[in-house]
Design a protein around this motif. Structure first.
Motif, short mmCIF file in Angstrom:
data_model
loop_
_atom_site.label_atom_id
_atom_site.label_comp_id
_atom_site.label_asym_id
_atom_site.label_seq_id
_atom_site.Cartn_x
_atom_site.Cartn_y
_atom_site.Cartn_z
N VAL A 277 -3.95 -25.85 0.44
CA VAL A 277 -5.13 -25.95 -0.44
C VAL A 277 -5.04 -24.81 -1.44
O VAL A 277 -4.93 -23.64 -1.05
N GLU A 278 -5.07 -25.15 -2.71
CA GLU A 278 -4.85 -24.16 -3.76
C GLU A 278 -5.79 -22.97 -3.67
O GLU A 278 -5.35 -21.82 -3.81
N ILE B 136 -7.35 -21.71 -1.06
CA ILE B 136 -7.02 -20.88 0.09
C ILE B 136 -5.76 -20.06 -0.20
O ILE B 136 -5.71 -18.85 0.05
N TYR B 137 -4.75 -20.71 -0.76
CA TYR B 137 -3.51 -20.03 -1.13
C TYR B 137 -3.82 -18.87 -2.09
O TYR B 137 -3.34 -17.75 -1.91
N GLN B 138 -4.61 -19.14 -3.11
CA GLN B 138 -4.96 -18.10 -4.09
C GLN B 138 -5.71 -16.95 -3.44
O GLN B 138 -5.50 -15.78 -3.78
N GLY B 139 -6.59 -17.27 -2.49
CA GLY B 139 -7.33 -16.22 -1.78
C GLY B 139 -6.42 -15.32 -0.96
O GLY B 139 -6.58 -14.09 -0.94
N ILE B 140 -5.43 -15.92 -0.29
CA ILE B 140 -4.47 -15.13 0.49
C ILE B 140 -3.61 -14.30 -0.45
O ILE B 140 -3.38 -13.11 -0.21
N GLU B 141 -3.14 -14.91 -1.52
CA GLU B 141 -2.31 -14.18 -2.50
C GLU B 141 -3.09 -13.01 -3.11
O GLU B 141 -2.51 -11.95 -3.38
N ALA B 142 -4.38 -13.16 -3.31
CA ALA B 142 -5.21 -12.09 -3.87
C ALA B 142 -5.29 -10.88 -2.93
O ALA B 142 -5.55 -9.77 -3.37
N LYS B 143 -5.04 -11.10 -1.64
CA LYS B 143 -5.09 -10.02 -0.65
C LYS B 143 -3.70 -9.46 -0.32
O LYS B 143 -3.54 -8.69 0.62
N ASN C 34 3.31 -25.48 3.67
CA ASN C 34 2.92 -26.82 3.22
C ASN C 34 2.36 -26.79 1.80
O ASN C 34 1.22 -27.19 1.56
N PRO C 35 3.17 -26.35 0.81
CA PRO C 35 2.70 -26.15 -0.56
C PRO C 35 2.69 -27.42 -1.41
O PRO C 35 3.23 -27.46 -2.51
N ASN C 36 2.05 -28.47 -0.92
CA ASN C 36 2.06 -29.76 -1.62
C ASN C 36 1.33 -29.76 -2.95
O ASN C 36 1.61 -30.61 -3.79
N HIS C 37 0.40 -28.87 -3.17
CA HIS C 37 -0.40 -28.89 -4.40
C HIS C 37 0.36 -28.35 -5.61
O HIS C 37 -0.06 -28.54 -6.74
#
Length: 163
Positions: free
Chosen positions: A11-12, A14-21, A41-44
């Motif tokens: 989920v984009e 969620i991914y962005q939130g993790i990357e921000a940390k 699972n980077p389908n987006h």
């Protein structure tokens, strides 16, 4: 220890939130803690792949795998995580690693494609484990509890000392 389970990049937002940390996560690992990263699972992503910066050394994952010949290979029978385990106990590359920084030690790969499916490295005083299987019991190629437990134990720096 920080655990990013299968689907953490699916989920984009969620991914962005993790990357921000990522900087906080890097500091956490550098101070002697562990990070276990499972199949993203980077389908987006438009091209179906990603190179997450939450990992301090680059790894590029691809969302599309080749299951025509699923055999895996244990490349490190002397490592705590993979010691005495059969090739079939190794993680399957559901999100194949297309590129991996040389600072990682690849412990397992898919036999037919050569795609790494389990890699480890030290970062500062901490440890990182990256595995591309789905740790769910219902996965097409499930991984045994033994290897998942060893991944967690090693990343946390809790494996028994060898004599």
């Amino acid at each position: 220890m920080i655990f990013l389970p299968t689907g953490w990049a699916s989920v984009e937002t969620i991914y962005q939130g993790i990357e921000a940390k990522r900087e906080a996560i890097h500091r956490f690992v550098e101070r002697g803690h562990g990070l276990l990263v499972c199949q993203p699972n980077p389908n987006h992503f438009q091209d179906g792949g990603c190179t997450p910066t939450v990992l301090p050394f680059p790894i590029t994952f691809q969302a599309h795998y080749d299951k025509t010949e699923p055999a895996r290979m244990n490349l490190a029978h002397d490592h705590f995580i993979t010691e005495d385990l059969a090739d079939g106990d190794m993680p399957f590359p559901f999100d194949p690693i297309k590129d991996i920084d040389k600072r990682y030690h690849v412990l397992a790969k898919q036999k037919s494609t050569g795609s790494p499916s389990l890699a480890v490295c030290a970062f500062g005083d901490g440890r990182i484990v990256v595995q591309t299987a789905n740790e769910n019991y219902g996965a097409i190629y499930p991984i045994p509890d033994t290897i998942l437990t060893r991944m967690i134990t090693w990343a946390a720096g809790r494996e028994p000392k060898r004599r």
